[in-house]
Design a protein around this motif. Sequence first.
Motif, short mmCIF file in Angstrom:
data_model
loop_
_atom_site.label_atom_id
_atom_site.label_comp_id
_atom_site.label_asym_id
_atom_site.label_seq_id
_atom_site.Cartn_x
_atom_site.Cartn_y
_atom_site.Cartn_z
N THR A 11 48.65 40.04 39.78
CA THR A 11 49.09 38.66 39.57
C THR A 11 48.51 38.00 38.33
N ARG A 12 47.56 38.67 37.69
CA ARG A 12 47.04 38.08 36.44
C ARG A 12 46.49 39.19 35.53
N GLY A 13 46.22 38.82 34.28
CA GLY A 13 45.64 39.77 33.33
C GLY A 13 46.53 40.97 33.07
N ILE A 14 45.90 42.13 32.99
CA ILE A 14 46.65 43.37 32.72
C ILE A 14 47.64 43.62 33.85
N GLY A 15 47.23 43.34 35.09
CA GLY A 15 48.10 43.57 36.24
C GLY A 15 49.38 42.76 36.17
N TYR A 33 46.96 40.83 45.29
CA TYR A 33 45.83 40.10 44.73
C TYR A 33 44.79 39.89 45.82
N ALA A 34 43.60 39.36 45.42
CA ALA A 34 42.49 39.30 46.38
C ALA A 34 42.31 37.95 47.02
N GLY A 35 42.36 36.87 46.24
CA GLY A 35 42.00 35.58 46.84
C GLY A 35 42.45 34.38 46.03
N ASN A 36 42.86 34.59 44.80
CA ASN A 36 43.22 33.47 43.93
C ASN A 36 44.67 33.04 44.22
N ASP A 37 44.84 32.26 45.33
CA ASP A 37 46.19 31.90 45.79
C ASP A 37 46.96 31.08 44.76
N TRP A 54 45.72 41.07 49.87
CA TRP A 54 44.76 41.83 50.69
C TRP A 54 43.66 42.37 49.78
N ASN A 55 42.56 42.75 50.40
CA ASN A 55 41.39 43.24 49.68
C ASN A 55 41.47 44.76 49.59
N VAL A 56 41.57 45.30 48.37
CA VAL A 56 41.72 46.76 48.24
C VAL A 56 40.47 47.53 48.68
N ASN A 81 46.98 51.41 40.61
CA ASN A 81 45.65 50.97 41.03
C ASN A 81 44.99 50.26 39.85
N ASN A 82 45.22 48.95 39.80
CA ASN A 82 44.73 48.16 38.66
C ASN A 82 43.60 47.21 39.04
N ALA A 83 43.50 46.82 40.33
CA ALA A 83 42.50 45.82 40.74
C ALA A 83 41.10 46.28 40.34
N ASN A 146 27.21 50.45 37.39
CA ASN A 146 28.13 50.42 38.53
C ASN A 146 29.59 50.57 38.06
N TYR A 147 29.97 49.75 37.08
CA TYR A 147 31.35 49.76 36.59
C TYR A 147 31.69 51.10 35.91
N ALA A 148 30.78 51.60 35.07
CA ALA A 148 31.04 52.86 34.37
C ALA A 148 31.15 54.01 35.36
N ALA A 150 32.13 53.81 38.55
CA ALA A 150 33.39 53.67 39.28
C ALA A 150 34.56 54.12 38.41
N LYS A 151 34.57 53.69 37.16
CA LYS A 151 35.69 54.02 36.27
C LYS A 151 35.70 55.50 35.92
N SER A 152 34.52 56.06 35.71
CA SER A 152 34.42 57.49 35.46
C SER A 152 34.94 58.26 36.68
N TYR A 179 39.10 47.31 24.94
CA TYR A 179 38.88 45.88 25.25
C TYR A 179 40.19 45.10 25.11
N ILE A 180 40.61 44.48 26.23
CA ILE A 180 41.89 43.78 26.30
C ILE A 180 41.64 42.30 26.55
N ASP A 181 42.44 41.47 25.91
CA ASP A 181 42.26 40.02 25.96
C ASP A 181 42.69 39.45 27.33
N THR A 182 41.77 39.44 28.30
CA THR A 182 42.05 38.89 29.64
C THR A 182 40.85 38.07 30.09
N ASP A 183 40.94 37.50 31.31
CA ASP A 183 39.83 36.73 31.89
C ASP A 183 38.54 37.56 31.93
P1 NDP Z 1 41.29 40.28 35.71
O1 NDP Z 1 39.91 39.90 36.13
O2 NDP Z 1 41.99 39.44 34.70
O3 NDP Z 1 42.24 40.40 37.03
C1 NDP Z 1 41.79 41.15 38.11
C2 NDP Z 1 42.88 41.24 39.17
O4 NDP Z 1 42.40 42.10 40.21
C3 NDP Z 1 43.21 39.91 39.82
O5 NDP Z 1 44.60 39.87 40.14
C4 NDP Z 1 42.37 39.93 41.11
O6 NDP Z 1 42.92 39.12 42.15
C5 NDP Z 1 42.47 41.40 41.46
N1 NDP Z 1 41.41 41.85 42.35
C6 NDP Z 1 40.07 41.80 42.14
N2 NDP Z 1 39.42 42.28 43.22
C7 NDP Z 1 40.37 42.64 44.12
C8 NDP Z 1 40.33 43.16 45.44
N3 NDP Z 1 39.17 43.45 46.06
N4 NDP Z 1 41.52 43.38 46.08
C9 NDP Z 1 42.69 43.08 45.50
N5 NDP Z 1 42.79 42.58 44.24
C10 NDP Z 1 41.64 42.36 43.57
O7 NDP Z 1 41.17 41.80 35.24
P2 NDP Z 1 41.85 42.55 33.98
O8 NDP Z 1 43.29 42.26 33.95
O9 NDP Z 1 41.02 42.32 32.79
O10 NDP Z 1 41.58 44.06 34.41
C11 NDP Z 1 42.54 44.81 35.14
C12 NDP Z 1 42.03 46.24 35.26
O11 NDP Z 1 41.85 46.80 33.96
C13 NDP Z 1 40.67 46.35 35.97
O12 NDP Z 1 40.64 47.51 36.76
C14 NDP Z 1 39.70 46.46 34.83
O13 NDP Z 1 38.53 47.12 35.22
C15 NDP Z 1 40.52 47.29 33.84
N6 NDP Z 1 40.09 47.19 32.47
C16 NDP Z 1 40.10 45.97 31.82
C17 NDP Z 1 39.68 45.90 30.51
C18 NDP Z 1 39.70 44.62 29.76
O14 NDP Z 1 39.27 44.63 28.60
N7 NDP Z 1 40.18 43.51 30.30
C19 NDP Z 1 39.22 47.09 29.78
C20 NDP Z 1 39.28 48.30 30.55
C21 NDP Z 1 39.70 48.33 31.84
P3 NDP Z 1 42.61 37.52 42.24
O15 NDP Z 1 43.48 36.90 41.15
O16 NDP Z 1 43.02 37.13 43.59
O17 NDP Z 1 41.16 37.36 41.95
#
Ligand code: NDP
Length: 240
Positions: A11-15, A33-37, A54-56, A81-83, A146-148, A150-152, A179-183
């Motif tokens: 629902t936001r960012g790359i997703g 999405y997780a919680g940001n209604d 729902w929470n993945v 699987n983007n969350a 932690n992040y590296a 999980a991603k690895s 690095y992608i221009d997101t939150d």
């Molecule tokens: P954002 O923080 O902008 O968005 C994250 C999204 O994931 C939101 O929709 C959020 O939901 C959802 N989310 C988070 N936790 C959960 C959960 N437990 N269950 C369900 N949904 C969840 O992230 P980006 O768009 O920046 O990143 C997307 C993916 O790309 C991630 O996996 C990130 O690690 C990866 N990535 C990003 C990079 C970057 O530069 N931005 C670089 C490399 C990888 P809600 O809105 O409800 O919070």
Amino acid sequence: MARVAIVTGGTRGIGEAISVALRDQGVTVAANYAGNDERARDFTERTGIAAFKWNVADYDACQDGVARVADELGPVDALVNNAGITRDGTIMKLSYEMWREVIDTNLGGCFNMAKAVFPGMRDRKWGRIVNIGSINGQAGQYGQVNYAAAKSGIHGFTKALSQEGARAGITVNAIAPGYIDTDMVAAVPADVLEKIVAKIPVGRLGQAQEIARGVAFLCSEDAGFVTGSTLSINGGQHMY
Ligand code: NDP
């Protein structure tokens, strides 16, 4: 009939960009999405794409969520699987909870979701799974054990699952964004970000749409011979 896809964190960012790119390709999309209604409501209003909460990291919630999507939109053909989340800190400051939260969401979420969609894909002999890894899973990053990790793990998960899906018409691939221009990147302090951008050969952050186009290709009919691959989209930052 149109294919059905679930995009976690869709629902936001790359997703969000991935959800829109798949919709534009004729796919019926369920954006999780997780919680940001509020963001999810705004997303659905702007795009017409249904959002599902729902929470993945919660195994049972993933089973229920996939069943709900199947009831409302049809059987799930593709999973992205983007969350993902970050909880950064050096090992000296990283708590057990920060470790667990990131591993359970970023890597555990991939397992939970794949478990829920894989049997149906296997029965129907067609499936697409795309996992969003990271350049920091390939190269490591100070303050992100932690992040590296999980991603690895996502990259190994992708290669192993692709072998299990191959004969059943299920492809499993990963994309490793730079690095992608997101939150998520907006949370990085400005002086640190400046140093990061200076190291990107193309001289800028990536755009979410530049990742989404790669995902859309990997989910298409045309990508049936691509499996077990990692596509790096990072402006030339690391040549993997
Ligand atoms: P954002 O923080 O902008 O968005 C994250 C999204 O994931 C939101 O929709 C959020 O939901 C959802 N989310 C988070 N936790 C959960 C959960 N437990 N269950 C369900 N949904 C969840 O992230 P980006 O768009 O920046 O990143 C997307 C993916 O790309 C991630 O996996 C990130 O690690 C990866 N990535 C990003 C990079 C970057 O530069 N931005 C670089 C490399 C990888 P809600 O809105 O409800 O919070």
